[in-house]
Design an enzyme around this catalytic site. Structure first.
Site, PDB file in Angstrom:
ATOM      1  N   ARG A 268      16.624 -21.430  -5.331  1.00  0.00           N
ATOM      2  CA  ARG A 268      15.891 -22.064  -4.233  1.00  0.00           C
ATOM      3  C   ARG A 268      16.276 -23.532  -4.212  1.00  0.00           C
ATOM      4  NH1 ARG A 268      10.077 -22.775  -5.575  1.00  0.00           N
ATOM      5  NH2 ARG A 268      10.795 -24.921  -5.832  1.00  0.00           N
ATOM      6  N   HIS A 272       9.458 -25.212  -2.740  1.00  0.00           N
ATOM      7  CA  HIS A 272       8.774 -23.949  -2.419  1.00  0.00           C
ATOM      8  C   HIS A 272       8.318 -23.980  -0.961  1.00  0.00           C
ATOM      9  CE1 HIS A 272       5.893 -20.709  -2.323  1.00  0.00           C
ATOM     10  NE2 HIS A 272       4.912 -21.558  -2.109  1.00  0.00           N
ATOM     11  N   TYR A 281       9.304 -30.658 -11.755  1.00  0.00           N
ATOM     12  CA  TYR A 281       9.528 -29.549 -12.692  1.00  0.00           C
ATOM     13  C   TYR A 281      10.979 -29.131 -12.847  1.00  0.00           C
ATOM     14  CZ  TYR A 281       9.057 -26.939  -8.257  1.00  0.00           C
ATOM     15  OH  TYR A 281       9.188 -26.498  -6.979  1.00  0.00           O
TER      16      TYR A 281
END
Lengths: 376, 345
Positions: A268, A272, A281
């Site tokens: 990805r 998100h 993160y």
């Protein structure tokens, strides 16, 4: 595959390496031997248009025109390659990030923004396109896909031997969803009923912030062996390999041989959603590693090296992308909210006393303000 | 045909009436199928599907894997392809693994897709207590589902209603929670098996059937107090009304039949006449359907009331061990106590 983790590249089917070179594979080559350079250019075009749409949509959210956007950035090969392996009798149950799949199935991406603008909960007719509505509850659509597939079987649409008639279901979900009870129940129901369904996992390595290692100790395709069905891992950034594996799986399911799990390992590249902040993160070096494995660039390199991506074609696709972005922006801005009372519509298919009463009350309440305005 | 079809009246118990209703629905429409745990060869743990597997086969009476969410979830998928699955959840307390599928998917798909998709799934649940069962086998779950828009929630109290309403629920284009009062499975009654079929086979039958299924029934006429109940509590209210009559109190009993929606027209007509209402249900009183009814009666019939609306039901506790259940559940004594209290006004 014993002992390897869920992000390992071991066992991935790959027909184009990350530098765009063709890799031979005796098992899966037959499933792409029919592809012409025109087909590959069409794949490249679909991926490029999906990305243009995606980037425009992120901009629209940033400008306050959309409540939320869910980018598919980086997952174009997994989506375009697999969707091109489906055809008319097939039915697709997407999650909510499968914009590339929608595009391949003929849904105008510019028309799907009502949901993200807060106007409606879904935008296309699932029956007309063979694509179910987006499902936001993670994995909740997996059992729907299985039930639908069982029903296709009962309707005589599986294993007839007539390629025009036979169909199967594709169910898309992500690595996070594999932890859901519904996905595991769906695997069990599909297996014991030999349902014609292909579970297509886009392992994009993150469930919002949690890496796939928080979902699994083993490659996700291994879930299939627990219920006794085939599981295949494919390089999700290799559109050709994804297409090959999905074609094989669809033929398997359509011919009545039962369900399959495909795990497409991808990345990805974006957040998100537009509410997310991946800098909290993951590292930029990690992001760079995957940027170097961009699925669109990979096919582009292959086509360019073969001298099969002429400049005028590229220019036309770029113009088409800009036009899609323009139409998307126009569509988003053109959305007008209908009469407020429409929010009461379709709660039930037949009249329900409580909804009728509340709608009548609401209309009287609204009308009371109109009276005051007139009185003034 | 000018003459009315002869009424085919048969004596059945409530469980048998559901069985006969399922059979009639399956004979009427080949897209109707049954799914659940142990419903095939075994005929269900309460034998409600007894004989259907033998007559309709594996494809229409399906023993599923033991996973309630998967049962409801796959039923939704089948409904999307034009089937009408009638799902059995074995016991009320086992519905919760399917709660997500029922509330976020089944209830909302029609709304989410602006009516483009319908999911006419019926979920049959043997519910409520009184049979001396172990934990999770005696729960009253109606308020949890009535609170979710998109679902219809009904509960028959008589064999006739059981026979009619299961067929009406199956015919309804909306998803329906069909709550079967398991302690009443063995209650006997006369069932006219012809009428509902005529209704369903007429033009617009599904809409008419849905509307009728949503209407309350005056189970006993009275003038001093209205007892409001559904499912297992209806018989209890009728017994209470009989005893109250001996005490010169005339109690009207309304069998609501439908919890979502409530038939407020019938409720209000009764309460405006009697001026008093007692709601009886097995579910815990707190945050329950009795509170909803009391509030609605208060809003619409306040000046007709002689007394506050009283509620008789379970306590705010997990369902107790079965040796305690007859003290936990509403009883004739507790209903008459509430009647005394409203009559004191």
């Amino acid at each position: 595959m014993a002992g390897i983790g869920p992000l390992s590249e071991e066992g991935l089917v790959r027909l184009l390496d990350h530098e765009g070179r063709r890799v031979e594979d005796a098992t899966y080559d037959p499933y792409v031997s029919h592809l012409t350079m025109d087909d590959l250019r069409a794949f490249w075009r679909d991926m490029t248009l999906t990305r243009a749409f995606d980037l425009e949509s992120t901009s629209l959210q940033r400008q306050g025109e959309l409540g939320l956007w869910v980018p598919a950035l980086g997952q174009e090969a997994a989506q375009i390659g697999s969707a091109h392996a489906t055809r008319l009798p097939d039915h697709i149950f997407p999650s909510y990030r499968e914009h590339g799949v929608l595009h391949v199935k003929g849904i105008d991406l510019a028309s799907i923004m009502g949901m993200w603008r807060g106007m409606e909960h879904s935008s296309w007719d699932p029956t007309a396109y063979g694509v179910h509505t987006y499902t936001l509850v993670i994995g909740a659509h997996a059992p729907h896909a299985v039930g639908y597939a069982q029903a296709m079987d009962w309707d005589g649409l599986v294993g007839s031997g007539d390629p025009e008639k036979d169909g199967a279901v594709v169910c898309y979900f992500g690595d996070g969803a594999t932890s859901q009870g519904d996905v595991n129940e769906a695997l069990v129901f599909a297996a014991v009923n030999n349902a014609p369904v292909v579970f297509f996992i886009q392992n994009n390595q993150f469930a919002i912030s949690e890496p796939t290692t928080r979902q699994s100790k083993v490659p996700l395709a291994q879930r299939a062996s627990g219920v006794g069905i085939p599981g295949v891992r494919v390089d999700g950034n290799d559109v050709v390999a994804v297409h090959a594996v999905t074609r094989w799986a669809m033929e398997h399911a359509r011919s009545g041989q039962g369900p399959v799990v495909i795990e497409a390992l991808t990345y990805r590249m974006g957040a998100h959603t537009t509410s997310d902040d991946p800098t909290r993160y993951r590292t930029t070096s990690d992001e760079q590693y995957w940027k170097d494995r961009d699925p669109i660039a990979r096919l582009e390199t292959f086509l360019t090296s073969a001298d099969e991506l002429p400049e005028d074609f590229k220019a036309q696709v770029e113009a088409d992308g800009k036009e899609l972005a323009r139409r998307t922006r126009e569509s988003v801005k053109g959305w007008q909210r209908g009469p407020v009372e429409q929010m009461f519509d379709h709660v039930y298919g037949t009249p329900h006393a409580l909804v009728q009463e509340e709608k009548a009350w609401f209309n009287r309440y609204e009308a009371s303000f109109a009276d005051q305005e007139v009185a003034k | 045909m000018t003459a009315e079809a002869p009424a085919a009246v048969r004596s059945m118990n409530l469980g048998g009436a559901i069985n006969a209703g399922l059979r009639a629905a399956m004979e009427r429409d080949p897209k109707v199928l049954l799914m659940g745990e142990d419903i095939g060869q075994l005929g269900g743990v309460f034998r409600v599907t007894d004989g259907l597997w033998k007559d309709f086969g594996d494809h229409r009476v399906i023993d599923t894997p033991l996973a309630e969410s998967g049962i409801v979830g796959t039923a939704i998928g089948m409904a999307l392809r034009g089937y009408t699955p009638v799902v059995e959840i074995q016991f009320d307390g086992f519905i919760f693994p399917a709660f997500n599928q029922i509330t976020t998917q089944l209830a909302k798909l029609h709304y989410r897709t602006k009516g483009k998709l319908s999911v006419p799934v019926v979920i049959r649940v043997p519910f409520a207590g009184g049979i001396g069962a172990v934990e999770h086998h005696s729960e009253s779950i109606e308020a949890l589902f009535a609170h979710t828009a998109g679902l219809r929630v009904v509960s028959p109290a008589t064999p006739q209603d059981a026979y009619d309403m299961i067929q009406q629920a199956i015919a309804s284009p909306d998803p329906v929670l069909f709550l079967e009062p398991k302690a009443r499975y063995w209650d006997k009654g006369e069932v006219d098996t012809a009428r509902v079929g005529t209704q369903l086979e007429a033009v617009g039958g599904a809409q008419a059937a849905t509307a009728e299924m949503s209407r309350a029934r005056v189970a006993r006429e009275g003038k001093d107090v209205t007892l409001l109940a559904y499912g297992p509590s209806v018989r209890l209210c009728l017994q209470s009304a009989e005893l109250a009559a001996a005490d010169s109190v005339s109690a009207e009993v309304i069998d609501l039949r439908s919890v979502s929606p409530f038939d407020m027209e019938t409720v209000l007509a009764s309460v405006k006449k009697t001026g008093r209402a007692v709601v009886v249900h097995e579910a815990p009183v707190a945050f329950g359907t009795g509170g909803e009814l009391a509030a609605r009666i208060g809003e619409k019939a306040f000046f007709h009331l002689h007394a506050p609306v009283m509620r008789v039901g379970g306590f705010h506790m997990p369902y107790p061990g079965s040796k305690f259940e007859h003290d936990y559940l509403p009883s004739v004594d507790r209903i008459l106590d509430a009647v005394d209290r409203v009559m004191a006004h």
